[in-house]
Write a protein that holds these residues in place. Structure first.
Motif, PDB file in Angstrom:
ATOM      1  N   UNK A  51      38.378  61.013  30.151  1.00 12.63           N
ATOM      2  CA  UNK A  51      39.008  60.175  29.127  1.00 12.63           C
ATOM      3  C   UNK A  51      39.240  58.753  29.638  1.00 12.63           C
ATOM      4  N   UNK A  52      39.283  58.584  30.960  1.00 12.69           N
ATOM      5  CA  UNK A  52      39.470  57.257  31.550  1.00 12.69           C
ATOM      6  C   UNK A  52      38.882  57.261  32.951  1.00 12.69           C
ATOM      7  N   UNK A  53      38.431  56.117  33.385  1.00 12.05           N
ATOM      8  CA  UNK A  53      37.843  55.969  34.717  1.00 12.05           C
ATOM      9  C   UNK A  53      38.522  54.788  35.412  1.00 12.05           C
ATOM     10  N   UNK A  54      38.866  54.995  36.682  1.00 12.37           N
ATOM     11  CA  UNK A  54      39.420  53.907  37.504  1.00 12.37           C
ATOM     12  C   UNK A  54      38.382  53.544  38.553  1.00 12.37           C
ATOM     13  N   UNK A  55      37.908  52.317  38.511  1.00 12.10           N
ATOM     14  CA  UNK A  55      36.927  51.827  39.475  1.00 12.10           C
ATOM     15  C   UNK A  55      37.675  51.231  40.662  1.00 12.10           C
ATOM     16  N   UNK A  57      36.003  50.899  43.629  1.00 16.29           N
ATOM     17  CA  UNK A  57      34.989  50.441  44.576  1.00 16.29           C
ATOM     18  C   UNK A  57      35.313  49.019  45.015  1.00 16.29           C
ATOM     19  N   UNK A  58      34.853  48.666  46.197  1.00 11.73           N
ATOM     20  CA  UNK A  58      35.177  47.343  46.730  1.00 11.73           C
ATOM     21  C   UNK A  58      34.592  46.225  45.874  1.00 11.73           C
ATOM     22  N   UNK A  59      33.406  46.460  45.317  1.00 13.63           N
ATOM     23  CA  UNK A  59      32.692  45.406  44.595  1.00 13.63           C
ATOM     24  C   UNK A  59      32.703  45.596  43.082  1.00 13.63           C
ATOM     25  N   UNK A  60      33.568  46.478  42.565  1.00 12.88           N
ATOM     26  CA  UNK A  60      33.595  46.782  41.126  1.00 12.88           C
ATOM     27  C   UNK A  60      32.200  47.163  40.624  1.00 12.88           C
ATOM     28  N   UNK A  61      31.514  48.004  41.393  1.00 13.41           N
ATOM     29  CA  UNK A  61      30.136  48.375  41.066  1.00 13.41           C
ATOM     30  C   UNK A  61      30.034  49.083  39.721  1.00 13.41           C
ATOM     31  N   UNK A  62      30.962  49.995  39.456  1.00 14.05           N
ATOM     32  CA  UNK A  62      30.896  50.744  38.205  1.00 14.05           C
ATOM     33  C   UNK A  62      31.141  49.812  37.024  1.00 14.05           C
ATOM     34  N   UNK A  63      32.156  48.957  37.146  1.00 11.86           N
ATOM     35  CA  UNK A  63      32.458  48.010  36.066  1.00 11.86           C
ATOM     36  C   UNK A  63      31.270  47.100  35.804  1.00 11.86           C
ATOM     37  N   UNK A  64      30.641  46.599  36.867  1.00 11.37           N
ATOM     38  CA  UNK A  64      29.480  45.715  36.698  1.00 11.37           C
ATOM     39  C   UNK A  64      28.358  46.434  35.970  1.00 11.37           C
ATOM     40  N   UNK A  65      28.187  47.732  36.257  1.00  9.68           N
ATOM     41  CA  UNK A  65      27.118  48.499  35.616  1.00  9.68           C
ATOM     42  C   UNK A  65      27.358  48.687  34.118  1.00  9.68           C
ATOM     43  N   UNK A 284      40.682  48.334  40.103  1.00 10.52           N
ATOM     44  CA  UNK A 284      41.715  48.012  41.091  1.00 10.52           C
ATOM     45  C   UNK A 284      41.023  47.539  42.367  1.00 10.52           C
ATOM     46  N   UNK A 285      41.770  46.945  43.268  1.00 12.23           N
ATOM     47  CA  UNK A 285      41.177  46.468  44.514  1.00 12.23           C
ATOM     48  C   UNK A 285      40.797  45.016  44.441  1.00 12.23           C
ATOM     49  N   UNK A 286      40.041  44.577  45.433  1.00 17.92           N
ATOM     50  CA  UNK A 286      39.817  43.142  45.626  1.00 17.92           C
ATOM     51  C   UNK A 286      38.986  42.497  44.524  1.00 17.92           C
ATOM     52  N   UNK A 287      38.199  43.297  43.778  1.00 19.10           N
ATOM     53  CA  UNK A 287      37.332  42.727  42.752  1.00 19.10           C
ATOM     54  C   UNK A 287      37.949  42.741  41.363  1.00 19.10           C
ATOM     55  N   UNK A 288      39.239  43.030  41.250  1.00 16.60           N
ATOM     56  CA  UNK A 288      39.922  42.963  39.963  1.00 16.60           C
ATOM     57  C   UNK A 288      39.906  41.524  39.460  1.00 16.60           C
ATOM     58  N   UNK A 306      49.197  49.312  45.424  1.00 17.94           N
ATOM     59  CA  UNK A 306      50.135  49.308  44.297  1.00 17.94           C
ATOM     60  C   UNK A 306      49.386  49.359  42.974  1.00 17.94           C
ATOM     61  N   UNK A 307      48.305  48.576  42.867  1.00 15.19           N
ATOM     62  CA  UNK A 307      47.516  48.573  41.634  1.00 15.19           C
ATOM     63  C   UNK A 307      46.903  49.941  41.386  1.00 15.19           C
ATOM     64  N   UNK A 308      46.456  50.612  42.445  1.00 17.04           N
ATOM     65  CA  UNK A 308      45.876  51.935  42.301  1.00 17.04           C
ATOM     66  C   UNK A 308      46.875  52.958  41.798  1.00 17.04           C
ATOM     67  N   UNK A 309      48.090  52.949  42.377  1.00 24.60           N
ATOM     68  CA  UNK A 309      49.111  53.887  41.911  1.00 24.60           C
ATOM     69  C   UNK A 309      49.487  53.595  40.463  1.00 24.60           C
ATOM     70  N   UNK A 310      49.647  52.332  40.138  1.00 24.98           N
ATOM     71  CA  UNK A 310      50.011  51.966  38.766  1.00 24.98           C
ATOM     72  C   UNK A 310      48.910  52.365  37.787  1.00 24.98           C
ATOM     73  N   UNK A 311      47.648  52.211  38.204  1.00 20.66           N
ATOM     74  CA  UNK A 311      46.539  52.546  37.311  1.00 20.66           C
ATOM     75  C   UNK A 311      46.584  54.014  36.917  1.00 20.66           C
ATOM     76  N   UNK A 312      46.881  54.885  37.885  1.00 16.52           N
ATOM     77  CA  UNK A 312      46.995  56.302  37.562  1.00 16.52           C
ATOM     78  C   UNK A 312      48.088  56.575  36.556  1.00 16.52           C
TER      79      UNK A 312
END
Length: 502
Positions: A51-55, A57-65, A284-288, A306-312
């Motif tokens: 129902x939801x995906x949290x990317x 990855x260091x380079x936001x690879x999934x989001x870029x795709x 989340x992570x450096x490529x946000x 912190x962003x990762x915990x909040x995203x969940x």
């Protein structure tokens, strides 16, 4: 870490994945990410619905795709060729407690750099020694040492800079790592011979991958700016807090890097985790969605945690409330509910109320902000931008040239200007501006011409005249901003936006 993950009964860890891509469904307004397609290491093709995906990855690879727009490196302030240096972290052993005391004593009492220091766990400094290092490759340099002390007495060293590494190319990273490994024995030998306290060290290991400081910077519902960071901004939809200095590492051998400023604390909004144009996805992570200068602080690990915990928690609350994550971010009531939940989990996401830096009250602050957004003004760890100091001719010439280039300002010429060795005057600046306009006039004529064209700001002229016609750094920044806006310019953050395949 794997032991902790494996004890979570609702978490499955899938290792050795060869390739993954998003499962996308077209929508009227936004495409939706409904999971991922994975090619496992054993060749099995899996479709994992969600129902939801949290990317993360260091380079936001999934989001870029998915087609999310992004910029790379420093393109968003007009330097598309620049990326912060990569680093190979390495481990040294052979230090004892007496060696650590020597390191501590030198950095606290003898090192001339006021930003050097040490405590029981870490140390930072030795910039004077590092500047003496002569590397094998021009693409490798040694900066001041960041030293992390480990429980077994060894230390981790973050100090090697590797330039011109394409952060989105595995082959480029592999080549850079090879370059670093060739350099490493010579570098360790130098440290042992030149840095106090390290005479008995030997190489004990290297990190399994390069430390890449930046690559993609996605475009989100909101993109965190350098002004947000250094003006201690709060957001109603805060999901993380940051405070690290804005550390912009060198991008090449001739660039020393800079600390843009040091915030007390600032908030990261949920909207910066929501990519543009797609539903059911958080990054989340450096490529946000951080501007590259803001990422000089926000890219750090604690913000990502912190962003990762909040995203969940965001995903869970959105499902409970039958809202999209974008809708949740737009609701003040639901954000309060999220904050309460996260605070109960041990986070501290209360409203910020931090006094602005003194520089924000300076009359020339608008000019400073303009130049700072271009990476052309930095205040260091003490947030001292020197706005009331006299502006040196060469600094004005360089700042004007870079501002024109980075903004693609609407000038008709790119003249070569020379320092004359005198104090900078209004007529000097008028002459330089007119040269950029393709006009061949003397200084007096240039000043008069710009006046006839309505260029000069009366309040700024009055301040310059009241200062005995001595142009300060703040005045220089205001003049450059006025000129760039007068001739017109392009926003680099929009000019260099990419999507996959573009």
């Amino acid at each position: 870490f794997h032991n902790i993950v494996n004890k979570e009964e609702n978490v499955d860890l899938l290792m050795s994945v060869e390739r993954f891509e998003p499962l996308l469904e077209e929508g009227e307004q936004f495409n939706s990410v409904n999971g991922i397609k994975v090619l496992a290491g054993d060749g099995e093709l899996l479709e994992i619905k969600a129902d939801a995906v949290i990317d993360a990855t260091q380079d936001a690879d999934l989001a870029a795709a998915t087609g999310v727009p992004y910029t790379v490196g420093h393109a968003d302030f007009g330097r598309p060729e620049d990326n912060m240096a990569a680093t190979l972290v390495f481990r040294l052993e052979g230090l004892n407690n007496l060696d650590w005391f020597s390191i501590y004593y030198y950095l606290m009492y003898r090192d001339q750099d006021r930003n050097s220091g040490a405590n029981f766990y870490s140390a930072w400094g030795f910039g004077e020694q590092a500047r003496k290092y002569k590397s094998i490759s021009s693409r490798v340099a040694l900066r001041g040492l960041n030293i992390g002390r480990q429980n077994d007495g060894s230390v981790l060293i973050n100090a090697m800079q590797i330039f011109d590494v394409n952060p989105l190319s595995p082959m480029a990273e592999k080549e850079a790592r090879t370059l670093a490994l060739i350099e490493l024995p010579r570098l360790v030998s130098f440290i042992a011979g030149e840095v106090p306290g390290f005479s008995s060290v030997k190489l004990a290991g290297v990190a399994p991958e390069l430390y890449i400081r930046e690559s993609r910077h996605i475009l989100g519902e909101y993109r965190l700016t350098i002004d947000d960071v250094l003006e201690h901004r709060d957001f109603y939809d805060r999901v993380a807090l940051g405070s690290y200095p804005v550390d912009i590492q060198a991008t090449g051998p001739k660039d020393k890097g800079a600390v843009m400023g040091a915030p007390i604390q600032y908030a990261v909004p949920l909207r910066s985790l929501i990519p543009q144009g797609v539903e059911n996805l958080l990054v989340v992570g450096r490529s946000a969605a951080f501007d590259s200068l803001a990422a000089g602080s926000a890219r750090t690990i604690p913000v990502g945690m912190a962003a990762g915990q909040s995203a969940g928690a965001v995903v869970a609350l959105a499902q409970e409330e039958r809202k999209s994550m974008r809708e949740l971010a737009q609701s003040y009531d639901l954000m309060e509910k999220l904050h309460q939940r996260l605070n109960e989990q041990g986070m501290e996401l209360n409203a910020l109320n931090i006094r602005q830096m003194a520089v924000a009250q300076h009359w020339s602050y608008p000019g400073l902000k303009f130049m700072r957004r271009l990476g052309l003004a930095w205040g260091g760890y003490n947030n001292d931008y020197g706005l009331d100091r006299e502006m040196v001719e060469q600094k004005f010439i360089n700042s004007l040239s870079r501002a024109v280039k980075q903004t693609s300002a609407g000038v008709t010429a790119r003249p070569r200007l020379w320092e004359e060795g005198n104090s900078l005057t209004l007529q000097d600046t008028a002459y330089m501006f007119c040269r950029y306009l393709g006009l061949n006039m003397n200084k007096r004529q240039a000043f008069q011409y710009l006046g006839e064209q309505g260029f000069w700001d009366r309040d700024l002229l009055a301040k310059i005249h009241a200062n005995d016609d001595v142009i300060t750094v703040g005045m220089g920044y205001m003049l450059i901003e006025d000129f760039i806006e007068w001739v017109g310019y392009e926003d680099p953050a929009l000019k260099y936006v990419r999507t996959e395949g573009n």
